[in-house]
Design an enzyme around this catalytic site. Structure first.
Site, short mmCIF file in Angstrom:
data_model
loop_
_atom_site.label_atom_id
_atom_site.label_comp_id
_atom_site.label_asym_id
_atom_site.label_seq_id
_atom_site.Cartn_x
_atom_site.Cartn_y
_atom_site.Cartn_z
N ASN A 209 0.86 -1.19 0.00
CA ASN A 209 0.00 0.00 0.00
C ASN A 209 0.89 1.24 0.00
OD1 ASN A 209 0.42 0.96 2.87
ND2 ASN A 209 -0.24 -1.14 3.23
N PHE A 322 -5.34 3.69 14.61
CA PHE A 322 -5.64 4.63 13.53
C PHE A 322 -6.78 4.06 12.72
CE2 PHE A 322 -2.58 8.14 12.73
CZ PHE A 322 -1.81 8.00 13.87
O1 PMT Z 1 2.61 6.28 6.53
P1 PMT Z 1 2.06 7.58 5.99
O2 PMT Z 1 2.32 7.77 4.52
O3 PMT Z 1 2.52 8.76 6.82
O4 PMT Z 1 0.46 7.53 6.11
C1 PMT Z 1 -0.15 7.53 7.38
C2 PMT Z 1 -1.34 6.53 7.42
C3 PMT Z 1 -2.42 6.96 6.46
C4 PMT Z 1 -0.87 5.12 7.05
C5 PMT Z 1 -1.85 6.56 8.91
O5 PMT Z 1 -2.27 7.87 9.21
C6 PMT Z 1 -2.98 5.60 9.12
O6 PMT Z 1 -4.15 5.89 8.94
N1 PMT Z 1 -2.64 4.34 9.54
C7 PMT Z 1 -3.59 3.21 9.67
C8 PMT Z 1 -3.84 2.61 8.32
C9 PMT Z 1 -4.77 1.45 8.40
O7 PMT Z 1 -4.36 0.34 8.14
O8 PMT Z 1 -6.00 1.72 8.79
P2 PMT Z 1 -7.17 0.64 8.95
O9 PMT Z 1 -8.38 1.45 9.16
O10 PMT Z 1 -7.15 -0.37 7.84
O11 PMT Z 1 -6.78 -0.14 10.28
C10 PMT Z 1 -7.26 0.26 11.56
C11 PMT Z 1 -6.22 0.01 12.63
O12 PMT Z 1 -6.00 -1.40 12.76
C12 PMT Z 1 -4.85 0.63 12.35
O13 PMT Z 1 -4.35 1.09 13.58
C13 PMT Z 1 -4.04 -0.54 11.82
O14 PMT Z 1 -2.65 -0.41 12.14
C14 PMT Z 1 -4.65 -1.72 12.58
N2 PMT Z 1 -4.59 -3.00 11.84
C15 PMT Z 1 -5.24 -3.15 10.65
C16 PMT Z 1 -5.21 -4.37 10.02
C17 PMT Z 1 -4.51 -5.46 10.61
N3 PMT Z 1 -4.44 -6.63 10.01
N4 PMT Z 1 -3.87 -5.27 11.77
C18 PMT Z 1 -3.90 -4.06 12.39
O15 PMT Z 1 -3.31 -3.89 13.47
#
Ligand code: PMT
Length: 403
Positions: A209, A322
């Site tokens: 990604n 996040f």
């Molecule tokens: O890295 P940059 O270019 O600075 O961009 C920052 C960012 C957009 C990546 C950051 O601000 C951000 O939003 N990070 C979380 C991205 C994400 O995966 O979001 P999500 O909504 O899919 O996941 C929700 C949360 O669960 C996140 O904290 C993620 O780390 C966590 N997760 C998700 C999937 C997974 N299999 N395991 C996880 O721990």
């Protein structure tokens, strides 16, 4: 205690030099002893007389001026002060510092001092993003020099972008924190995840990604600067490790899962800023997949949800998640906050220009399980990190925030 400290304010030649009068005046109001050294170019933007009047001390410009206080003034001053702040720090002075050039009073003190140095860069955004400037900044950061800003916004050259000098209040606050509040997370252990995981398909290809790692790296930097012993579990990025932070490199979601879970019981704070792949290819081809002109289907299997797992195992840890959303930002973020059992969720609408993946800024809201919500305007990822660490300090009952 900041009062009573001795600070050398170095001024290099940029239009933002006029703002430094306010820096000096604010420092004096905090009972800080202020000395000023200016480059010749800086004197074109603001007069030594103004700075002398505000600092109530002689102003240094030329290496060969008549001595004002000491015999070898640049050495004596370098040893006398408790901190040096250069504001504005032009691309030129940073390049000189990076290579160790010392051809005027200010650059000589900067080379001779052992006091902590803070730089508030200010320049046109193209100059700021030039690889030479970025390399110099990286090198200076690696030497432990602290960088304040720059901010994003309107520039004197008529354009908008990153390169505006931070406001005087912010510069003074960073110094104040350094002397009085920089240890607000001292004794705490923090773990941050950053970057986008890569899920290999064959020896040369992966599913990935657009995460650059910037958001997570900024958070790790501020946690470390606030006194927390900080581990950064990082998916592949080109970013340098912030000084003092322990980096654990990983590639896949499964590797990240192992690294995070192994450290979790020892942590006080965990911030999951990484963009973790929800799925990985079911099979990893041993050899590079060959083109045969037909359609292909890749079978994907789910990865573990690391954050949800932490939410279940959590004892006393402060857990921050996040949410990267492209629709229904607040509703989806609210659902994730509750399902993953986090103490604070940072929601970013990654479709907005200036927010989310890859950009230098972000636009976020903080959501709390008690229903509170804080919406922030567009700001640099470092500023988001400062606001977040300030909330983390509150959640840990450490009242001195680091904003
Ligand atoms: O890295 P940059 O270019 O600075 O961009 C920052 C960012 C957009 C990546 C950051 O601000 C951000 O939003 N990070 C979380 C991205 C994400 O995966 O979001 P999500 O909504 O899919 O996941 C929700 C949360 O669960 C996140 O904290 C993620 O780390 C966590 N997760 C998700 C999937 C997974 N299999 N395991 C996880 O721990």
């Amino acid at each position: 205690m900041f009062a009573g400290k001795k600070v050398l304010v170095g001024i290099s030649g940029g239009i933002a030099a006029y703002k430094v009068a306010e820096v000096v005046s604010r420092l004096r109001k905090l009972n800080v002893e202020v000395h000023v050294a200016m480059t010749k170019s800086a004197t074109e933007f603001i007069t030594p007389l103004t700075l002398r009047s505000l600092s109530a001390n002689p102003v240094y410009v030329d290496l060969f001026d008549e001595p004002k206080l000491w015999n070898v003034e640049h050495i004596a001053l370098a040893e006398y002060v408790d901190a040096v702040v250069v504001a504005p720090a032009t691309a030129n002075i940073m390049a000189k510092m990076s290579t160790g050039l010392a051809d005027d009073f200010l650059s000589t003190v900067l080379l001779a001092t052992r006091a902590p140095i803070f730089l508030a860069p200010a320049m046109n955004h193209a100059m700021y993003h030039h690889p030479a400037t970025q390399e110099n900044l990286t090198r200076l950061r690696e030497r432990g020099i602290k960088i304040i800003g720059p901010a994003v916004g309107f520039q004197a050259c008529g354009t908008e972008g990153e390169g505006r000098m931070s406001e005087a209040a912010e510069i003074v606050e960073r110094l104040d924190q350094f002397f009085s509040g920089s240890d607000c997370l001292k004794g705490k252990r923090a773990l941050v995840t950053a970057g986008g995981t890569q899920e290999p398909l064959d020896p040369v290809r992966f599913l990935g990604n657009r995460s650059s790692g910037r958001m997570g790296y900024a958070i790790a930097q501020v946690l470390q600067e606030s006194g927390a012993e900080t581990i950064l579990v990082s998916a592949p990025t080109d970013l340098p490790t912030p000084p003092g932070v322990t980096r654990v490199p990983v590639q896949t979601a499964l590797e990240m899962y192992e690294a995070v879970l192994a450290n979790f019981p020892k942590m006080d704070v965990v911030v999951k800023a990484a963009a973790v792949a929800d799925y990985r290819p079911a099979a990893l081809a041993e050899q590079k997949l060959k083109k045969d002109g037909t359609n292909r289907t890749i079978e994907l299997v789910p990865n573990p949800d690391i954050l949800a797992e932490l939410g279940q195992q959590k004892t006393s840890q402060v857990l921050i998640g996040f949410a990267a959303e492209t629709e229904n930002l607040l509703a989806n973020a609210q659902e994730k906050m509750l399902r993953k059992n986090v103490n604070l969720l940072v929601a970013n609408d990654v479709t907005k220009p200036g927010a989310g993946f890859g950009s230098i800024t972000n636009i976020v809201s903080f959501l709390f399980p008690d229903g509170r919500r804080i919406d922030f305007p567009q700001m640099s990822k470092l500023e988001v990190a400062r606001n977040l660490v300030s909330e983390i300090a509150n959640l840990l009952g450490r009242n001195k925030g680091v904003k």
